[in-house]
Design a protein around this motif. Structure first.
Motif, PDB file in Angstrom:
ATOM      1  N   UNK A 128       0.810  -1.211   0.000  1.00  0.00           N
ATOM      2  CA  UNK A 128       0.000   0.000   0.000  1.00  0.00           C
ATOM      3  C   UNK A 128       0.849   1.269   0.000  1.00  0.00           C
ATOM      4  N   UNK A 129       1.899   1.290   0.784  1.00  0.00           N
ATOM      5  CA  UNK A 129       2.660   2.531   0.884  1.00  0.00           C
ATOM      6  C   UNK A 129       3.474   2.823  -0.374  1.00  0.00           C
ATOM      7  N   UNK A 130       3.594   1.840  -1.297  1.00  0.00           N
ATOM      8  CA  UNK A 130       4.281   2.092  -2.564  1.00  0.00           C
ATOM      9  C   UNK A 130       3.309   2.432  -3.687  1.00  0.00           C
ATOM     10  N   UNK A 131       2.042   2.301  -3.435  1.00  0.00           N
ATOM     11  CA  UNK A 131       1.053   2.599  -4.476  1.00  0.00           C
ATOM     12  C   UNK A 131       0.051   3.658  -4.020  1.00  0.00           C
ATOM     13  N   UNK A 132       0.336   4.312  -2.895  1.00  0.00           N
ATOM     14  CA  UNK A 132      -0.581   5.317  -2.362  1.00  0.00           C
ATOM     15  C   UNK A 132      -0.566   6.594  -3.184  1.00  0.00           C
ATOM     16  N   UNK A 133      -1.603   7.403  -3.075  1.00  0.00           N
ATOM     17  CA  UNK A 133      -1.717   8.627  -3.893  1.00  0.00           C
ATOM     18  C   UNK A 133      -0.757   9.734  -3.499  1.00  0.00           C
ATOM     19  N   UNK A 134      -0.192   9.678  -2.282  1.00  0.00           N
ATOM     20  CA  UNK A 134       0.661  10.776  -1.816  1.00  0.00           C
ATOM     21  C   UNK A 134       2.148  10.557  -2.118  1.00  0.00           C
ATOM     22  N   UNK A 135       2.466   9.606  -2.973  1.00  0.00           N
ATOM     23  CA  UNK A 135       3.872   9.377  -3.329  1.00  0.00           C
ATOM     24  C   UNK A 135       4.448  10.609  -4.032  1.00  0.00           C
ATOM     25  N   UNK A 136       5.737  10.836  -3.856  1.00  0.00           N
ATOM     26  CA  UNK A 136       6.431  11.876  -4.621  1.00  0.00           C
ATOM     27  C   UNK A 136       6.669  11.322  -6.023  1.00  0.00           C
ATOM     28  N   UNK A 137       6.220  12.061  -7.053  1.00  0.00           N
ATOM     29  CA  UNK A 137       6.301  11.575  -8.425  1.00  0.00           C
ATOM     30  C   UNK A 137       7.047  12.585  -9.303  1.00  0.00           C
ATOM     31  N   UNK A 138       7.572  12.062 -10.419  1.00  0.00           N
ATOM     32  CA  UNK A 138       8.448  12.855 -11.271  1.00  0.00           C
ATOM     33  C   UNK A 138       7.670  13.915 -12.050  1.00  0.00           C
ATOM     34  N   UNK A 154       5.813  23.290  10.225  1.00  0.00           N
ATOM     35  CA  UNK A 154       7.123  22.790  10.633  1.00  0.00           C
ATOM     36  C   UNK A 154       6.963  21.468  11.368  1.00  0.00           C
ATOM     37  N   UNK A 155       8.022  20.663  11.340  1.00  0.00           N
ATOM     38  CA  UNK A 155       7.970  19.364  12.024  1.00  0.00           C
ATOM     39  C   UNK A 155       8.355  19.522  13.491  1.00  0.00           C
ATOM     40  N   UNK A 156       8.458  18.384  14.205  1.00  0.00           N
ATOM     41  CA  UNK A 156       8.723  18.422  15.646  1.00  0.00           C
ATOM     42  C   UNK A 156      10.081  19.026  15.970  1.00  0.00           C
ATOM     43  N   UNK A 157      11.018  19.015  15.015  1.00  0.00           N
ATOM     44  CA  UNK A 157      12.349  19.582  15.244  1.00  0.00           C
ATOM     45  C   UNK A 157      12.434  21.049  14.839  1.00  0.00           C
ATOM     46  N   UNK A 158      11.312  21.605  14.451  1.00  0.00           N
ATOM     47  CA  UNK A 158      11.309  23.010  14.072  1.00  0.00           C
ATOM     48  C   UNK A 158      11.705  23.259  12.634  1.00  0.00           C
ATOM     49  N   UNK A 159      11.889  22.234  11.837  1.00  0.00           N
ATOM     50  CA  UNK A 159      12.283  22.386  10.437  1.00  0.00           C
ATOM     51  C   UNK A 159      11.052  22.506   9.554  1.00  0.00           C
ATOM     52  N   UNK A 160      11.196  23.242   8.436  1.00  0.00           N
ATOM     53  CA  UNK A 160      10.093  23.403   7.504  1.00  0.00           C
ATOM     54  C   UNK A 160       9.686  22.047   6.940  1.00  0.00           C
ATOM     55  N   UNK A 161       8.417  21.821   6.795  1.00  0.00           N
ATOM     56  CA  UNK A 161       7.936  20.618   6.116  1.00  0.00           C
ATOM     57  C   UNK A 161       8.272  20.708   4.637  1.00  0.00           C
ATOM     58  N   UNK A 162       8.438  19.556   4.003  1.00  0.00           N
ATOM     59  CA  UNK A 162       8.791  19.519   2.582  1.00  0.00           C
ATOM     60  C   UNK A 162       7.800  18.625   1.847  1.00  0.00           C
ATOM     61  N   UNK A 163       7.690  18.853   0.534  1.00  0.00           N
ATOM     62  CA  UNK A 163       6.757  18.088  -0.288  1.00  0.00           C
ATOM     63  C   UNK A 163       7.390  17.638  -1.597  1.00  0.00           C
ATOM     64  N   UNK A 200      10.993  15.196  -7.816  1.00  0.00           N
ATOM     65  CA  UNK A 200       9.936  14.356  -7.277  1.00  0.00           C
ATOM     66  C   UNK A 200       9.095  15.212  -6.338  1.00  0.00           C
ATOM     67  N   UNK A 201       7.798  15.307  -6.642  1.00  0.00           N
ATOM     68  CA  UNK A 201       6.894  16.168  -5.877  1.00  0.00           C
ATOM     69  C   UNK A 201       5.656  15.367  -5.491  1.00  0.00           C
ATOM     70  N   UNK A 202       5.179  15.582  -4.272  1.00  0.00           N
ATOM     71  CA  UNK A 202       3.983  14.887  -3.811  1.00  0.00           C
ATOM     72  C   UNK A 202       2.818  15.172  -4.759  1.00  0.00           C
ATOM     73  N   UNK A 203       2.230  14.085  -5.293  1.00  0.00           N
ATOM     74  CA  UNK A 203       1.130  14.163  -6.262  1.00  0.00           C
ATOM     75  C   UNK A 203       1.501  15.040  -7.450  1.00  0.00           C
ATOM     76  N   UNK A 204       2.775  15.051  -7.827  1.00  0.00           N
ATOM     77  CA  UNK A 204       3.282  15.981  -8.823  1.00  0.00           C
ATOM     78  C   UNK A 204       2.503  16.057 -10.125  1.00  0.00           C
ATOM     79  N   UNK A 205       2.273  14.930 -10.820  1.00  0.00           N
ATOM     80  CA  UNK A 205       1.573  15.012 -12.115  1.00  0.00           C
ATOM     81  C   UNK A 205       0.164  15.597 -12.020  1.00  0.00           C
ATOM     82  N   UNK A 206      -0.438  15.573 -10.831  1.00  0.00           N
ATOM     83  CA  UNK A 206      -1.785  16.116 -10.663  1.00  0.00           C
ATOM     84  C   UNK A 206      -1.762  17.635 -10.444  1.00  0.00           C
TER      85      UNK A 206
END
Length: 995
Positions: A893-903, A925-934, A954-960
């Protein structure tokens, strides 16, 4: 006080004195001495300190089982730590130093640990983990790390040479004692190719020392004649100073040789043997009694060796303590050398065999049912306290002496037998584990290939020893289709059964058992094993690790059986039920230099050169490392690298460019099952590929992540040529072989790496076909060589295989010619294309052009966590195939989920170049105070063709999310905005390459 005897010493040359230093002090020995015998002869008995408590330690053994006399040899690059004094030959000018003490051997601050013993029980370092983390980090960990290890690694480069040697034989015999020589004679005379190796510098093992008679002759005389017979056989090879250290599957064996000067320092033998005979002998066991670690307490067999072989003794008055007859040989040898034996303490209730009777006839005092309740002395033995073996340890008499010789019986050296899974059985009569002939190592076809002979098989008596040698040789020759003769018979005094005594006295209390040592090097006491049993460590493997019993250089050679016996007693079980630890290779340590061989310095990973390498260098190419290759990055002509890259891209797009693609992997896959095999390796179908055609393919690992891509060409009905990336040829070849050998071993497939057999030159650009037509010799028209097709013929009088494939988006031909004709073809292209604007281009221009076309690059767009689907390569993943490597992984499931980073493609809003490796920022920001990334940038370049920056990422849901503007991180400035676009920036319809 140890001493050198005035007579005897069959290994030493008294006419050749040898000077050396020990801890900076000058000493003298003789040619033929070991370091141990030389120090003993010079009066040095205390030679080191134990690891944990820093207790004084002296030599205990005379061979590879020695746990105490481990020295640092030499200086600078020739410094070697932890070298056994018992197996190192003395050489003039040697500088040796003892280890594990400060500031000196005599006065060592670390000896304070002995006073803290109650706070340092077995497993104390594990228990420190239970402390608060901060206390562990700042107090315990630094102290434990500081004290870890015995010797110190050398800091300077090693100037010596090492080498590897490969050999195939019918029979390998490990061990040059009487049993090994008997087996070699039988196998050699039967016509087999025989290699016999002996780890020491001398043949014969213990037979000459123990006064064994063979074929009615003294062992030394028989040895001389037997070795002459073997030397006369051209099918027999003999090697001394060469120990077999490991036996592996399919008859693969490693041996470490230390040849005399001027040879290499070590030679690592890599042997393929159809059959292996382990004639490795047996090792004497110590006894556990209070003070058994005081310098001057040695194995009885070692005392005998030093007296007979090197004419040295640990003292003038030696008390013998034993549970078997063999130790009486030591008493007799000492008396014959003019030394005193004030008493023989035998734990058995009676001792009436030939050897004890012979000792009594010499007037020696034999006390049965006795043991040692206390050894007196600190840095050397001054006395032995006699006690009743069945008592609690009350000393009834103190016998003045300066040495103690102990013997707890013998254990066969079963290590080589065990390396490949040979099983052991417990011999109750002799109280040892020996090989189980019914459960020996077998090859993949079920044929036994390791056999034990002599004492290694459990035959500790001379007569049975020869019987097992004949049986082992007979079994080997039968498997080889030869007939064995009969071995010469060997005899020695018969021995009565030993008493299974491990601890003296039998009913010793906790205080005494805390002073009885099982592992001399690691300071493991009888009480430590008993503590481990009380704390729930019932497995022998767990007890070993909890107490460190038999770890480090010992590896159970000296301490194994005694530790098992104490553990069994503590658990109320029998030794067979407790079992034994696993013996793994190497049997003795192998220097890292020997393992590396000549692979050091420039030859550690030799640079591979294409046939055109000299030309590239002459043209001023700048190179980049790609695996073992150095590929031209660009060819600057009085310009910057960036300008050179832009020039090369434009010229290739407009005229014709040459790329040295010889580094690409070329793997020939051939056989009736080749198509089926490739269907399982690649994500798409290869068996349906027609002869003369090519297909782009992807390989994934078992988890479904992309690991390799390349073009596959079908050469014939059962032949395929698989192209790989430049750095992937060896890896993919190994990958194919692993699956063939371990999973699909029944497939009829052969794989050969042909990478360096061919020079491959990419002729790229709109004028590429015109150039090849000028060379003449074959038709390269679209009809003869269509896109993703190949043809064979002649170009410029050179045999060539032409592949119509493109990694640039331009009309492209990759021409493979024999490697020796590569430079000639390159030069022919340059001459024929002089008026066409021909010029070479490097890897950076290649990367820019592939990015303009949206082609992925393994290692840029992939990082071990990327699937083909993430890269928009779903079309290259078959939906029809039942299976391929990675298919089940991709279904998770985690390799075919919709939130994968795609080219996707990326364009900055101002046309600039995105920073390499930049992250697409996301809100929050995450628990360490760093900016979240996508997402992240995978490739970024300035495109000379388009005149602006381009990137892939590679961007989360990039082609969409086409057209959306994201912010990307910058190291030294504000975020950089970039728009999500198609990754194909140039010629999206492929009109340029399909001409």
């Amino acid at each position: 006080m140890s001493l050198r005897l005035d007579t005897g010493g069959r290994f030493i040359d008294r006419a050749t004195p040898v000077r050396f230093t020990f801890n900076g002090q000058p000493h003298e020995g003789f040619a033929g001495d070991t370091l141990a015998s030389a120090l003993m002869g010079a009066g040095r008995l205390m030679v080191g300190r134990s690891f944990k408590y820093h207790r004084p330690r002296g030599v205990v053994a005379s061979g590879v089982e020695e746990p105490n006399a481990l020295f640092a040899l030499g200086a600078g690059g020739r410094h070697e730590p932890n070298q056994r004094a018992t197996t190192t030959d003395l050489a003039a000018g040697m500088q040796i130093r003892s280890q594990n003490h400060w500031p000196g051997l005599g006065f060592d601050i670390g000896a304070l640990n002995a006073r803290l013993a109650r706070f340092l029980p077995a497993g104390f370092y594990y228990k420190t983990f239970l402390s608060p983390p901060a206390f562990w980090k700042h107090v315990y960990e630094p102290l434990i790390r500081q004290s870890a290890g015995l010797g110190r690694a050398p800091q300077a480069a090693d100037p010596d040479g090492y080498e590897h040697f490969h050999i195939h034989v019918d029979v390998l015999i490990a061990g040059g004692g009487v049993a090994g020589i008997q087996a070699a004679l039988l196998a050699g005379e039967a016509g087999a190719r025989v290699l016999m190796m002996e780890q020491t510098a001398h043949w014969g093992g213990r037979a000459p020392v123990d006064s064994v008679t063979v074929a009615g002759q003294p062992a030394q005389d028989w040895l001389r004649a037997a070795l002459a017979r073997l030397d006369a056989m051209k099918n027999v090879t003999l090697r001394t100073r060469c120990g077999v250290v490991g036996v592996y599957d399919h008859g693969y064996v490693l041996a470490d040789e230390q040849p005399p000067p001027p040879g290499p320092r070590h030679r690592l033998w890599k042997i393929r043997a159809r059959q292996v005979i382990a004639a490795t002998g047996a090792l004497e066991r110590p006894l556990a009694f209070p003070g058994n670690d005081v310098p001057g307490v040695l194995l009885a067999s070692a005392v005998r060796d030093y007296v007979v072989n090197w004419a040295v003794a640990p003292g003038r008055r030696t008390v013998i303590v034993t549970n078997n007859d063999d130790a009486y040989r030591t008493a007799i040898a000492l008396v014959e050398a003019g030394l005193e034996v004030p008493a023989i303490l035998d734990a058995r209730g009676q001792a009436n065999g030939p050897l004890p009777e012979r000792a009594r006839a010499l007037g020696l005092r034999v006390e049965t049912g006795k043991g040692i309740g206390k050894v007196r002395g600190k840095t050397r033995v001054t006395g032995a306290g006699l006690c009743n073996q069945r008592g609690s340890g009350l000393v009834t008499e103190v016998i003045p002496c300066d040495a103690v010789a102990m013997s707890g019986g013998w254990s066969p050296v079963v290590h080589l037998w065990s390396h490949c899974g040979g099983k052991l059985i417990w011999d109750e009569t002799q109280a040892h584990f020996r090989p189980d002939p019914a459960l020996g190592p077998v090859s993949h076809d079920g044929v036994a290939f390791v056999h034990c002979a002599g004492a290694a098989a459990g035959a500790l008596q001379a007569g049975p020893c020869q019987t097992t040698a004949g049986q082992a040789a007979g079994a080997v020759l039968k498997l080889l289709g030869c007939k064995a003769g009969a071995p010469d018979h060997a005899t020695a005094e018969a021995e009565a059964p030993l008493a299974p005594v491990w601890v003296m006295p039998q009913r010793a209390g906790p205080a005494l058992r805390a002073k009885m040592w099982l592992d001399f090097q690691n300071d493991v006491k009888v009480s430590d094993v008993q503590l481990a049993a009380r704390e729930g460590y019932e497995s022998v493997e767990h007890t070993k690790r909890y107490t460190t019993l038999g770890m480090a250089t010992d590896q159970g050679k000296l301490s194994n059986i005694n530790g098992l016996a104490v553990l069994a007693e503590s658990l109320g079980a029998g030794i067979p039920q407790v079992g034994t630890t696993t013996f793994r290779p190497p049997y003795t340590p192998v220097p890292l230099g020997a393992i590396a061989g000549q692979a050091r310095g420039k030859t550690f990973q030799p640079l591979r050169r294409t046939p055109m390498q000299d030309w590239h260098e002459a043209e001023g190419a700048r190179f980049e490392p790609v695996g073992q290759w150095r590929r031209p990055y660009a060819y600057p002509k009085g310009e910057s690298l960036a300008q050179a890259v832009r020039r090369e891209v434009r010229n290739t797009r407009e005229n014709v460019g040459l790329l040295d693609a010889s580094t690409l992997g070329k793997l020939l896959v051939k056989g009736p099952d080749a198509g089926r095999f490739l269907d399982l390796l690649y994500t798409n179908m290869m068996s349906s590929l027609k002869v003369g055609r090519c297909r782009y393919g992807l390989m994934c690992n078992e988890n479904g992540f992309l690991m390799e891509d390349g073009v596959v060409a079908r050469l014939g009905e059962d032949s395929f040529l698989c192209h790989t990336t430049s750095g992937g040829a060896e890896h993919i070849h190994q990958h194919m072989e692993e699956w063939l050998q371990t999973e699909w071993w029944d497939m009829r497939v052969y794989v050969a790496n042909l990478t360096e057999q061919y020079a491959q030159i990419a002729v790229v650009g709109p004028k590429a076909r015109q150039l090849l037509e000028r060379l003449g010799g074959m038709d390269v028209s679209p009809e003869r060589v269509p896109f993703m097709g190949w043809a064979e013929g002649v170009l410029a009088t050179i045999p060539a295989r032409v592949f119509r494939i493109s990694f640039s988006g331009e009309l492209s031909f990759e021409v493979a010619v024999p490697a020796k004709r590569g430079m000639a073809f390159w030069q022919a292209c340059l001459e024929a294309g002089a008026d066409l604007g021909i010029a070479p281009y490097g890897t950076e221009a290649l990367h820019v052009m592939r990015a303009e076309k949206g082609f992925i690059m393994i290692g840029d767009e992939t990082d071990g966590t990327v699937t083909p689907q993430d890269l928009g390569l779903d079309w290259a993943v078959s939906k029809k195939k039942d299976d391929f490597i990675g298919k089940r992984g991709q279904a998770r499931l985690h390799l075919s989920g919709p939130d994968r980073w795609r080219l996707v493609g990326l364009e900055t809003t101002d046309g600039s170049v995105l920073p390499e490796g930049a992250y697409a920022l996301a809100p929050g920001r995450n628990a360490n105070g760093q900016r979240n990334v996508q997402g992240r940038v995978t490739s970024t370049y300035h495109s000379p063709t388009l005149g602006r920056g381009i990137a892939m990422g590679l961007v989360r849901r990039g082609p969409e999310r086409m057209g959306e503007v994201l912010e990307f991180s910058s190291l030294d400035g504000p975020p950089v905005p970039a728009r999500i676009v198609s990754p194909v920036f140039y010629d999206p319809d492929g009109e340029k390459q399909n001409v």
